[in-house]
Scaffold this motif. Structure first.
Motif, PDB file in Angstrom:
ATOM      1  N   VAL A   1      -0.768   4.008   2.104  1.00 37.27           N
ATOM      2  CA  VAL A   1      -1.092   3.417   3.398  1.00 37.27           C
ATOM      3  C   VAL A   1      -0.102   3.966   4.423  1.00 37.27           C
ATOM      4  O   VAL A   1       1.084   3.640   4.403  1.00 37.27           O
ATOM      5  CB  VAL A   1      -1.035   1.884   3.349  1.00 37.27           C
ATOM      6  CG1 VAL A   1      -1.236   1.302   4.740  1.00 37.27           C
ATOM      7  CG2 VAL A   1      -2.098   1.347   2.399  1.00 37.27           C
TER       8      VAL A   1
ATOM      9  N   TYR B   1      -5.354   5.352   5.122  1.00 33.94           N
ATOM     10  CA  TYR B   1      -4.944   5.797   3.788  1.00 33.94           C
ATOM     11  C   TYR B   1      -4.907   7.327   3.778  1.00 33.94           C
ATOM     12  O   TYR B   1      -5.801   7.993   4.314  1.00 33.94           O
ATOM     13  CB  TYR B   1      -5.948   5.342   2.728  1.00 33.94           C
ATOM     14  CG  TYR B   1      -6.202   3.845   2.656  1.00 33.94           C
ATOM     15  CD1 TYR B   1      -5.514   3.040   1.755  1.00 33.94           C
ATOM     16  CD2 TYR B   1      -7.155   3.249   3.467  1.00 33.94           C
ATOM     17  CE1 TYR B   1      -5.766   1.676   1.679  1.00 33.94           C
ATOM     18  CE2 TYR B   1      -7.416   1.889   3.402  1.00 33.94           C
ATOM     19  CZ  TYR B   1      -6.718   1.108   2.504  1.00 33.94           C
ATOM     20  OH  TYR B   1      -6.977  -0.235   2.430  1.00 33.94           O
TER      21      TYR B   1
ATOM     22  N   VAL C   1      -9.267   3.938  -2.960  1.00 34.55           N
ATOM     23  CA  VAL C   1      -9.070   3.095  -1.782  1.00 34.55           C
ATOM     24  C   VAL C   1      -9.449   1.652  -2.084  1.00 34.55           C
ATOM     25  O   VAL C   1      -8.738   0.711  -1.692  1.00 34.55           O
ATOM     26  CB  VAL C   1      -9.891   3.650  -0.599  1.00 34.55           C
ATOM     27  CG1 VAL C   1      -9.835   2.689   0.587  1.00 34.55           C
ATOM     28  CG2 VAL C   1      -9.373   5.022  -0.192  1.00 34.55           C
TER      29      VAL C   1
ATOM     30  N   GLY D   1       0.787  -1.230   0.000  1.00 35.65           N
ATOM     31  CA  GLY D   1       0.000   0.000   0.000  1.00 35.65           C
ATOM     32  C   GLY D   1       0.812   1.269   0.000  1.00 35.65           C
ATOM     33  O   GLY D   1       0.260   2.378  -0.092  1.00 35.65           O
TER      34      GLY D   1
END
Length: 375
Positions: free
Chosen positions: A315, A342, A354, A311
Motif C-alpha cells: 500500500v 497498491y 489485492v 498494507g
C-alpha cells in the motif's frame, strides 16, 4: 581630469599631482575619488582583467534564515500576503483570546517604561491579536483577507534580564475562496477549516515534512473545528476557526475566520534533514476505495495509520476523500472513505493479491477500532 573641469598642476619630482576640485563636485573628497574619475573617463572595459589578491572567506549556511525564506515563498505561492505588525501591544487584546479565563496578569509581561500609549505598553506574547486587528481593518475595504506574519514574541525568563524571543508563524484567512473578478464560475464559498488545513499541508509538503492533525484545545478556536499540528514528536501549534465570541470581541464580521499560530523554530527543526529516496516502480498501480464506519471519536488519522501499517509495503498511499454523517450510518457514527494505491516494485499485482491484502486490512480495523465495512 581637465575635461571634467578639474585644475591639475604639473607633476613634481617624485611624480605628484596637485588637483583642485571644482566647487560643484561635492562628491570628490578623497584621492581614491580622483582615481575613480580617471577610470570612469578612460573606460573600465580598457583595464586588464585580474583576480582578487585575497581569498574569499569560507561560505557558511544559515539554515534558520534559509528555512524562514522558504516558508515565506511557499505561503506567498499559496496566495497569502505577508504583513508586519507592532511588537508593542495592549495585553487586554491578548486576553480576548481566552474569554473564559481571568484577564492577563501584567506581571507576566514585559512592560515598556516610557510607553507613548496604553495600546503600545507591553511586548507581545502572541501574534494572533495583531493579525486579527489587521484583518478587521482590511475587511472595511475588501471582502477577502489572507495574511501571514513571521515575527518574534517575548517571553520573560526568571533570573534573566532579557527575555526569550522565539519566532512564530501566524496566519489569518477569511472571506470567499476566490476574489471577485470577471471570470465566470468562481467559487464564492467562504474559506473554512479545511482551506486552512490545505495551506498547512502545502507548507509542510514544501518543506519536505509530514504532519499529523489531532483534536486541539485552544480556547480561541471553535470546538470541533480546531486541531493541534505536529511533525513527529514536535508540536508546532494549533489551528482552527475562531470561536464566535472571540470574533465578536475583535469586532470581526459574522463569517468563518481561520487562524493558526505555529512555533517557527519547531517547524524548521526537522527541515533540511536527509530524506530517504525510493525508486519509482515500473509496474502499474492498482487503485481502490475503502469506506468504513467507525465511532465518532475515532480520529481519521488513526484509521489511515492502521491501513498503511497493515498494507505495507504494497500500500503506497492512503488518502481520505470523504466523511459522511447521517441516518445511513447511525447516531454517534461516521463513515470514512479512503483511496488506496497498491503497487509492487517487482511485479504487477493480481486481483487475488489485492483482495487478500484488503481483507487483512479490514480484519485489523474491525479488531482494533470496531470498524465495519460500509456497503
Amino acid at each position: 581630469l581637465t575635461s571634467l573641469e578639474f585644475h591639475v598642476q604639473p607633476p613634481t619630482s617624485p611624480p605628484t599631482y596637485q588637483v583642485t576640485i571644482p566647487s560643484h563636485r561635492q562628491d570628490v573628497t578623497r584621492p581614491v575619488d580622483l582615481v575613480e574619475e580617471v577610470g570612469r573617463i578612460w573606460g573600465y572595459d580598457r583595464f586588464p582583467t585580474t583576480l582578487m589578491r585575497d581569498e574569499l572567506p569560507p561560505q557558511r549556511a544559515n539554515p534558520s534564515l534559509e528555512g524562514t525564506e522558504r516558508v515565506r515563498d511557499v505561503l506567498v505561492g499559496c496566495g497569502l500576503d505577508e504583513v508586519i505588525t507592532y511588537s508593542l501591544v495592549d495585553i487586554e487584546e491578548e486576553g480576548k483570546l481566552r474569554l473564559q479565563e481571568p484577564s492577563p496578569d501584567p506581571n507576566a509581561y514585559l512592560r515598556v517604561l516610557n510607553y507613548l500609549s496604553a495600546e503600545r505598553a507591553y511586548l507581545r506574547q502572541t501574534l494572533l491579536p495583531s493579525l486579527l486587528n489587521t484583518a478587521r481593518e482590511n475587511l472595511r475595504f475588501m471582502e477577502r483577507v489572507a495574511i501571514f506574519e513571521i515575527g518574534a514574541v517575548y517571553l520573560p525568563v526568571e533570573g534573566q534580564t532579557l527575555p526569550d524571543e522565539p519566532q512564530r508563524l501566524c496566519i489569518v484567512m477569511t472571506g470567499p475562496r476566490e476574489a471577485a473578478s470577471w471570470i465566470a464560475g468562481q467559487d464564492r464559498t467562504p474559506m473554512g477549516f479545511y482551506d486552512l488545513k490545505g495551506i498547512v499541508e502545502a507548507l509542510l509538503d514544501g518543506l519536505g515534512l509530514t504532519g499529523t492533525f489531532e483534536p486541539g484545545e485552544h480556547p480561541a478556536f471553535h470546538p470541533g473545528r480546531r486541531a493541534r499540528v505536529s511533525v513527529g514528536d514536535r508540536v508546532l501549534g494549533e489551528m482552527g476557526e475562531l470561536h464566535p465570541l472571540v470574533q465578536e470581541a475583535f469586532g470581526l464580521p459574522a463569517q468563518p475566520v481561520c487562524a493558526l499560530e505555529f512555533d517557527l523554530e519547531e517547524l524548521l527543526a526537522s527541515w533540511g534533514a536527509p530524506r530517504t529516496m525510493v525508486p519509482i516502480s515500473v509496474h502499474p498501480p492498482v487503485y481502490e476505495d475503502l469506506a468504513v464506519v467507525v465511532d465518532e471519536d475515532v480520529p481519521a488519522v488513526r484509521v489511515r495509520e492502521l491501513i498503511a501499517q497493515t498494507g505495507s509495503p504494497l500500500v503506497r498511499s492512503v488518502a481520505l476523500f470523504d466523511v459522511y454523517r447521517g441516518k445511513q450510518v447511525g447516531s454517534g457514527k461516521k463513515s470514512l472513505a479512503y483511496r488506496l494505491t497498491y503497487q509492487a516494485d517487482d511485479r504487477t499485482l493480481t486481483d487475488g493479491e489485492v483482495a487478500k491484502l484488503r481483507a487483512k486490512i479490514i480484519r485489523r480495523l474491525e479488531r482494533e477500532l470496531g470498524a465495519t465495512l460500509r456497503g
